[in-house]
Scaffold this motif. Structure first.
Motif, short mmCIF file in Angstrom:
data_model
loop_
_atom_site.label_atom_id
_atom_site.label_comp_id
_atom_site.label_asym_id
_atom_site.label_seq_id
_atom_site.Cartn_x
_atom_site.Cartn_y
_atom_site.Cartn_z
N PHE A 59 0.85 -1.19 0.00
CA PHE A 59 0.00 0.00 0.00
C PHE A 59 0.89 1.24 0.00
O PHE A 59 1.74 1.39 0.87
CB PHE A 59 -0.92 0.02 1.22
N VAL A 60 0.67 2.12 -0.97
CA VAL A 60 1.47 3.34 -1.09
C VAL A 60 0.53 4.53 -1.16
O VAL A 60 -0.43 4.55 -1.93
CB VAL A 60 2.37 3.30 -2.35
N ASP A 61 0.83 5.54 -0.33
CA ASP A 61 0.00 6.75 -0.27
C ASP A 61 0.86 7.98 -0.54
O ASP A 61 1.65 8.40 0.30
CB ASP A 61 -0.64 6.87 1.12
N PRO A 62 0.72 8.62 -1.71
CA PRO A 62 1.48 9.83 -2.02
C PRO A 62 0.73 11.13 -1.72
O PRO A 62 1.07 12.18 -2.25
CB PRO A 62 1.73 9.69 -3.52
N THR A 63 -0.29 11.05 -0.86
CA THR A 63 -1.09 12.24 -0.58
C THR A 63 -0.25 13.35 0.02
O THR A 63 -0.33 14.52 -0.39
CB THR A 63 -2.24 11.89 0.40
N ARG A 64 0.61 13.02 1.00
CA ARG A 64 1.43 14.03 1.69
C ARG A 64 2.87 14.03 1.19
O ARG A 64 3.52 15.06 1.18
CB ARG A 64 1.40 13.77 3.20
N VAL A 65 3.38 12.86 0.87
CA VAL A 65 4.74 12.71 0.35
C VAL A 65 4.66 11.87 -0.91
O VAL A 65 4.11 10.78 -0.89
CB VAL A 65 5.66 12.01 1.38
#
Length: 259
Positions: free
Chosen positions: A158-164
């Motif tokens: 799971f990868v989240d680029p919302t903030r970074v």
């Protein structure tokens, strides 16, 4: 915050920078099979491109392992590609209906590495918590990648680029995309989510990939389900404009609570 590489998420469950793979002892500037243990672990590249023809003939694609920071081969080794990062001239631009998008300013040959989808690497619990905390108006950048092993096991990332994140967060979905995603491992089992060209791409063309994983994968590997009619009011419309458009963006039943 812009980061070319993925970073550990706030939950601290996974650290993509941790080195757990042993390095090869190849003394040459570029490794060759079968002498290199990194190349023997899985698939590799040919002329800086992923070998698509061989992958398409197999029911299961071989995993991709690159040489890592402990390897004794040189930085010019042909088995170091995704770790070098973005090498192409890309442009973030405002699309007509889809918000921001990414297009290439130069031709890209089929099989060429384009960019990574980088962000915070999360465990399942944190990924689900963040997803369920979103409102219907919030953009969702969290991607769930599932690798189906031949023995029935499933590896989840799971990868989240919302903030970074990096330029990959601005890539739009398409039901007929020109990119596809491949998990590529360098230093550890935490993969880099690498996007490769699925076809020859012309300069000025918008870049896109299929968020659901249907494209370039076996049928049934996605956890997207066929929603009820009332659920469609909560789903976001797809504006890719392809002849096979599914009308709505992909729906992952494991992260989004069903009404």
């Amino acid at each position: 915050q812009y980061s070319p590489d993925s970073v550990a998420g706030a939950d601290g469950e996974l650290d993509p920078t941790e080195i757990t793979f042993p390095g090869c002892s190849c003394g040459s500037s570029s490794c060759v099979a079968p002498g290199c243990p990194c190349l023997c672990r899985g698939d590799n590249y040919s002329s800086s491109c992923l070998r698509l023809a061989e992958q398409e003939q197999e029911q299961f694609s071989r995993p991709v392992f690159e040489c890592n920071s402990l390897c004794q081969c040189g930085e010019s080794c042909q088995n170091r590609l995704v770790q070098r990062g973005l090498q192409l001239r890309l442009q973030v631009f405002q699309t007509e209906r889809k918000g921001w998008g990414v297009r290439t300013l130069e031709p890209i040959p089929r099989g060429r590495f384009v960019c990574e989808y980088a962000g915070e690497v999360l465990g399942f619990a944190e990924a689900r918590r963040r997803t369920q905390a979103q409102t219907a108006e919030d953009p969702n950048y969290i991607i769930a990648v599932r690798e189906h092993l031949h023995d029935g096991r499933v590896l989840e990332t799971f990868v989240d680029p919302t903030r970074v994140g990096n330029v990959g967060r601005f890539l739009n979905h398409s039901c007929e995309p020109n990119l596809f995603m491949v998990p590529v491992r360098v230093d550890s089992m935490v993969p880099k989510l690498a996007l490769f060209a699925a076809t020859d791409i012309s300069a000025g063309e918008e870049l896109s990939y299929d968020y659901s994983g249907r494209f370039h994968n076996s049928p049934g590997t996605s956890r997207e389900h066929n929603p009820l009619e009332e659920e469609n009011t909560l789903r976001k419309p797809c504006y890719c404009g392809s002849h096979t458009c599914a009308s709505f963006l992909p729906w992952d039943s494991s992260l989004f609570p069903t009404p």
